[in-house]
Scaffold this active site. Structure first.
Site, short mmCIF file in Angstrom:
data_model
loop_
_atom_site.label_atom_id
_atom_site.label_comp_id
_atom_site.label_asym_id
_atom_site.label_seq_id
_atom_site.Cartn_x
_atom_site.Cartn_y
_atom_site.Cartn_z
N HIS A 292 1.78 10.78 -12.15
CA HIS A 292 1.74 9.65 -11.21
C HIS A 292 0.65 8.65 -11.60
CE1 HIS A 292 3.85 7.97 -7.93
NE2 HIS A 292 2.77 7.74 -7.23
N TYR A 296 1.33 4.44 -12.48
CA TYR A 296 0.66 3.23 -12.01
C TYR A 296 0.43 2.22 -13.13
CZ TYR A 296 -0.31 5.15 -7.37
OH TYR A 296 -0.18 5.65 -6.10
N CYS A 299 4.18 0.48 -12.47
CA CYS A 299 4.56 -0.18 -11.21
C CYS A 299 3.55 -1.25 -10.78
CB CYS A 299 4.78 0.84 -10.09
SG CYS A 299 3.29 1.49 -9.33
FE1 SF4 Z 1 4.07 5.51 -6.86
FE2 SF4 Z 1 4.19 3.03 -7.89
FE3 SF4 Z 1 6.38 4.46 -7.79
FE4 SF4 Z 1 5.31 3.56 -5.53
S1 SF4 Z 1 6.18 2.35 -7.17
S2 SF4 Z 1 6.09 5.63 -5.92
S3 SF4 Z 1 3.13 3.67 -6.03
S4 SF4 Z 1 4.52 4.93 -8.98
FE FE Z 2 1.93 6.06 -5.19
#
Ligand code: SF4
Ligand code: FE
Length: 483
Positions: A292, A296, A299
């Site tokens: 995760h 980041y 996203c």
């Molecule tokens: Fe996590 Fe970013 Fe996906 Fe949202 S968009 S679930 S913050 S990785």
């Molecule tokens: Fe998140």
């Protein structure tokens, strides 16, 4: 089925019997609720883009289990190219939604549970990996959105799970039966919970023997008996109830988090992937968090692209785009944003194969990525606010703009460059407000700080993975120090 259409996704959500509380009320129809629906649209975009031939390479993958085409959100990374494509897909979706599209938590969870259960079975002779693969096959076949859930409420941070005054502050097994287990507890700030078909639960920290009942991982339908949700508030969320489309900043898309409560939920053994093997909870946490933290680097960068674009437009609409300091601020924003992307790509390109065959990112670089994410979006947001000017927070409402009498006054006095309609200027400033202070700020700002683990969690990993001893040896060799 393998790939659901966006419409099929929406319809499948309508069939769920989710128990959701929002602002003190039980929501009858979450899909059409004006506060929830934009977040559903963001997940829906992951289905929409998968149908679009121009994005096929990023949005879909070939299942290593069946050879069929699946949505990349249901895929286990088979090589470093898959890891890189994951980040690129997330940047794309961030650009298209300017919000959290939520589905990554499930993708990150399946990849972490896969390799961990495989290694756990190898060492302990447990039967988890085969069960998990069965679940994954169903997930790929049905194109489910799965909510990977890790974060427990945690109560007193100075106490371990079993020492808490209230045993439910961490999800735990309250009964083991012949046919399955019964669990109690809750998971806090669960991204996308209301838009998911299934949930995949993991422990939140590494556990010791005394906390063995808390070392539990399982899958459950999102609407299983005993599960309910309390929807999280977001700054400015009730603007969505006003019916306009300027003041919300981003009318179509959003994200959400919820408290997910387990009130004596029965889980059949076939959906249990860890039950008491406390020595493997740390591995599962580390891998999920690592994936995760990689996420980041995709996203947040995509959302950052939208924010940078909005700031540049605000400068244009103000007639200030020739000012050298504004140009330089935009350069700085791009530089920071691309640095995050570079981290996301780097930890992917440096990934490696685990024993199950699934690829894991480079954990040091993924943690460096997320540590930068705890800082750079704040600076990008600061620069966007600087460029936008104070009007982004002092402007009248859309209703004033539309008013038969004062509308003309708003038009007149909030005009920047003569050729740009005042409404366009208001729209771009509200978008900046949304991303920096409004509903999307949850995903772009505070989540950049705390999502995928708060900054200190990354520093602990960086200290573990940083290999200072090796660096000392390098220095000694250069300096001519023998021992
Ligand atoms: Fe996590 Fe970013 Fe996906 Fe949202 S968009 S679930 S913050 S990785
Ligand atoms: Fe998140």
């Amino acid at each position: 089925m393998a790939l659901k259409t966006p419409q099929q996704y929406e319809e499948s959500l309508r069939k769920l019997n989710l128990k959701v509380y929002l602002q003190g009320e039980l929501v009858k129809n979450p899909v059409d609720h004006p506060i929830i629906r934009p977040s559903m649209n963001s997940v829906k975009a992951t289905y929409e883009l998968a149908q679009d031939p121009q994005y096929e390479d990023l949005m879909t993958a070939t299942s290593h289990l069946t050879g069929k085409k699946v949505n990349r959100f249901c895929h286990l990374h088979q090589n470093t190219e898959d890891l890189v494509k994951k980040v690129k897909m997330q940047r794309l979706l961030g650009q298209k939604t300017a919000a959290c599209f939520q589905r990554c938590v499930g993708m990150d969870a399946i990849n972490a549970v896969d390799s961990t259960t495989f290694e756990m079975d190898q060492k302990l002779g447990t039967p988890y990996h085969e069960r998990f693969v069965k679940f994954l096959r169903q997930m790929q076949e049905e194109d489910w959105t799965v909510d990977g859930a890790m974060t427990d409420p945690k109560g007193d941070r100075g106490l371990s799970p079993s020492k808490q005054a209230d045993p439910d502050l961490f999800v735990h097994v309250v009964e083991k039966r012949k046919d399955g287990i019964v669990v109690c507890g809750a998971k806090a700030h669960q991204t996308g919970a209301i838009n998911s078909h299934w949930i995949l639960i993991m422990p939140t920290i590494s556990m010791t023997k005394e906390d063995a009942d808390y070392a539990v991982s399982f899958a459950a339908p999102a609407d299983a008996e005993g599960i309910f949700y309390i929807y999280g508030r977001q700054s400015c969320d009730t603007r969505k109830l006003e019916g306009g489309d300027i003041d919300v900043g981003n009318k179509n898309y959003g994200g959400h988090e919820a408290l997910m409560v387990f009130d004596n939920v029965f889980i059949p053994w076939e959906n249990v992937f860890m039950c008491g093997e406390y020595e493997f909870s740390g591995m599962l946490v580390e891998r999920f968090a690592g994936y995760h933290r990689q996420s980041y680097g995709g996203c947040k960068v995509g959302v950052g692209d939208v924010l940078i674009g909005a700031a540049a437009l605000a400068a244009d609409y103000n007639g200030a785009n020739k000012a050298s300091h504004l140009k330089d601020k935009l350069i700085e924003m791009v530089h920071l944003n691309e640095t995050l992307y570079a981290c996301g790509i780097a930890c992917s390109a440096e990934g490696h194969k685990t024993a199950s065959g699934t690829y894991l990112i480079d954990l040091l670089l993924a943690n460096v990525c997320k540590q930068n994410v705890t800082r750079f979006p704040y600076e990008i947001a600061r620069l966007a606010e600087d460029i936008a000017g104070g009007l982004m927070v002092t402007m009248p409402s859309e209703k004033d703009l539309r008013h038969p009498t004062i509308g003309k006054v708003v038009e007149k006095y909030f005009k920047g460059v003569a050729s740009v309609p005042t409404e366009d200027r208001m729209r771009i400033l509200r978008l900046i407000e949304n991303l920096t202070l409004g509903t999307a700020a949850v995903g772009y700002r505070t989540e950049s700080m705390h999502g995928a683990g708060s900054p200190q969690a990354q520093r602990i990993m960086i200290s573990r993975q940083g290999n200072l001893e090796q660096k000392k040896q390098l220095a000694k060799a250069i300096a001519g120090i023998k021992k």
